[in-house]
Every structure is written in structure tokens, then in C-alpha cells.
Enzyme design. Structure first.
Site, PDB file in Angstrom:
ATOM      1  N   ARG A  91      31.967  37.172  -1.062  1.00 12.01           N
ATOM      2  CA  ARG A  91      33.230  37.591  -0.456  1.00 12.01           C
ATOM      3  C   ARG A  91      34.311  37.684  -1.520  1.00 12.01           C
ATOM      4  O   ARG A  91      34.334  36.876  -2.456  1.00 12.01           O
ATOM      5  CB  ARG A  91      33.690  36.561   0.593  1.00 12.01           C
ATOM      6  CG  ARG A  91      32.917  36.584   1.876  1.00 12.01           C
ATOM      7  CD  ARG A  91      33.464  35.518   2.819  1.00 12.01           C
ATOM      8  NE  ARG A  91      34.847  35.788   3.214  1.00 12.01           N
ATOM      9  CZ  ARG A  91      35.199  36.655   4.156  1.00 12.01           C
ATOM     10  NH1 ARG A  91      34.288  37.326   4.818  1.00 12.01           N
ATOM     11  NH2 ARG A  91      36.468  36.838   4.465  1.00 12.01           N
ATOM     12  N   HIS A 109      28.679  35.835 -12.880  1.00 12.59           N
ATOM     13  CA  HIS A 109      28.267  37.211 -12.596  1.00 12.59           C
ATOM     14  C   HIS A 109      27.082  37.557 -13.502  1.00 12.59           C
ATOM     15  O   HIS A 109      27.120  37.289 -14.705  1.00 12.59           O
ATOM     16  CB  HIS A 109      29.428  38.168 -12.850  1.00 12.59           C
ATOM     17  CG  HIS A 109      29.085  39.580 -12.493  1.00 12.59           C
ATOM     18  ND1 HIS A 109      29.002  40.011 -11.187  1.00 12.59           N
ATOM     19  CD2 HIS A 109      28.762  40.647 -13.258  1.00 12.59           C
ATOM     20  CE1 HIS A 109      28.664  41.279 -11.173  1.00 12.59           C
ATOM     21  NE2 HIS A 109      28.502  41.700 -12.408  1.00 12.59           N
TER      22      HIS A 109
END
Ligand code: GRF
Length: 224
Positions: A91, A109
Site C-alpha cells: 500500500r 525494494h
């Protein structure tokens, strides 16, 4: 005094588990205060319970971003969380969330940012034909996969790789550098100049983490 980490996740939770193991082993001066998921079915929640951590399911479905984030902020503040770690949390955070924890939210990431932000970064990199990829731990700001970079690791792409084998080697590096980055941030031995996170010294925080090479192994290949 141990610092208190709040983990937000949406899925399997392997990064959470790597952080938890480092914390339990005393390699980072922190404890997991709470694990929160917006997906009730997230495997990471079940894993958190098995570890004995408080695991909170807060379904986000149907809620406005700000309204949902207000609930999450409340849960984190109630537990006096010092650092929020996004670990596969699918989110975007609202500006209010980011303001509630200034320079206190990290994300991991699976690419060498600024290349390949967004979903399926490992596949994006593989299909693009890059010869090296890797992973990045960064502070979270108002833009997707964008904030100041704390730690990166390089993973070479092999000729016989598939997106899956590459992803697996990147994941192993994720598990290593996330705890290193947490150690650095919790130590406070860094400063931010522009976009640069400058670590004051090769601090224990980085050394005492998962990296058994004992080095400051930010550009170390994960493939050997
Ligand atoms: C990881 O690849 C992470 O980089 C990305 O989402 C994935 C989460 O995996 N943000 P896990 O749930 O930690 O196993």
C-alpha cells in the site's frame, strides 16, 4: 534500551522474519513491537504469531487511504514504535502517515533504485536485460519507491537465470541489508544531505548485522 520496531506487511513475510531473527539474536538493538497486516490472510501474520509477537490484522478493503492509515498510526503509536519497517506492504502511505513518523519509515525494494520502481521489479529488470540488479533499503517519502537510500546490494544477472532464480538471489540480499539498514538508522550515526544518507562511521550497527564477512558489504555480489 532496545528500540521498538513496527512491521507492516501484506504477504509471506520473509523480510520480517529475517529482521526478527536478527533482533532476537541481539544483532540489532531492537525488538518487534507489533506486526500489522492489511491482508488478514497474510502468511507473515501467522509467522509473527508463531514467533510470539503481537500480530494485528487490520483489513484495508473498502477504506479511504487516510481513514485506514489513521487506524494504523494509532496502533503504532499505542505501542510506542520508534521505527516502522515496510516489509512487502502493498500500500502507498498517505502524507499524514509519513508526517507521523518523520525519517522513521523504511522500505525494501527488490531492484537497484531508481531503476524499476513499482510492482514486479525483479521481472521488470530481468525482461529489460540488465546485467546487474539488486535491492534497496530507503526512507519512505511521498513518492513511490523514492526516498533517500540507506543501503543497496548488487546481484549480477547470470546467463542461465530466470526471473525466479534472480528473484531468489535478490531476496537473500534483501534479508541481509534490511537489518543492516535498520542498525544504521537506529544507531543515529548518519546524516542526510540532500538525497544522500551519509553513515558517520563504519558503525557497529552495520557490522553486527547479518553480514558474516564483517565488512560494509553494500556492493557485494550476492551470487557467489
Ligand atoms: C520483497 O521482495 C520486497 O523487496 C518487496 O516485497 C517482497 C516481500 O517479500 N517490497 P516478503 O513478504 O518479505 O517475503
Amino acid at each position: 534500551m532496545k528500540k521498538r520496531i513496527g512491521i507492516l506487511l501484506s504477504g509471506r513475510g520473509s523480510n520480517f522474519e529475517a529482521i526478527a531473527r536478527q533482533a532476537l539474536a541481539g544483532k540489532i538493538p531492537a525488538e518487534i513491537a507489533v506486526v500489522i497486516s492489511n491482508k488478514p490472510s497474510a502468511a507473515g501474520l501467522e509467522r509473527a504469531r508463531e514467533f510470539g509477537f503481537e500480530a494485528v490484522s487490520l483489513p484495508s478493503k473498502g477504506l479511504e487511504r487516510e481513514d485506514y492509515d489513521r487506524q494504523v498510526i494509532r496502533e503504532l503509536i499505542q505501542r510506542r514504535v520508534d521505527l516502522v519497517c515496510l516489509a512487502g506492504y502493498m500500500r502507498l502511505l498517505s502524507p499524514a502517515f509519513i508526517r507521523a513518523f518523520p525519517e522513521r519509515i523504511l522500505n525494501i525494494h527488490p531492484s537497484l533504485l531508481p531503476a524499476f520502481p513499482g510492482l514486479d521489479a525483479q521481472h521488470q529488470a530481468f525482461e529489460y536485460g540488465v546485467k546487474v540488479s539488486g535491492c534497496t533499503v530507503h526512507f519512505v517519502d511521498d513518492h513511490l519507491d523514492h526516498g533517500a537510500i540507506v543501503r543497496q546490494a548488487v546481484v549480477p544477472v547470470r546467463e542461465d537465470d530466470t526471473a525466479e532464480t534472480l528473484s531468489a538471489r535478490i531476496l537473500a540480499e534483501e534479508h541481509r541489508i534490511y537489518s543492516e539498514a535498520i542498525g544504521i538508522v537506529l544507531s543515529g550515526k548518519y546524516r542526510i544531505e540532500g538525497r544522500r544518507v551519509i553513515v558517520d562511521e563504519v558503525c557497529d550497527a552495520a557490522k553486527s548485522s547479518t553480514d558474516s564477512s564483517g565488512g560494509f558489504g553494500d556492493a557485494r555480489s550476492g551470487s557467489e
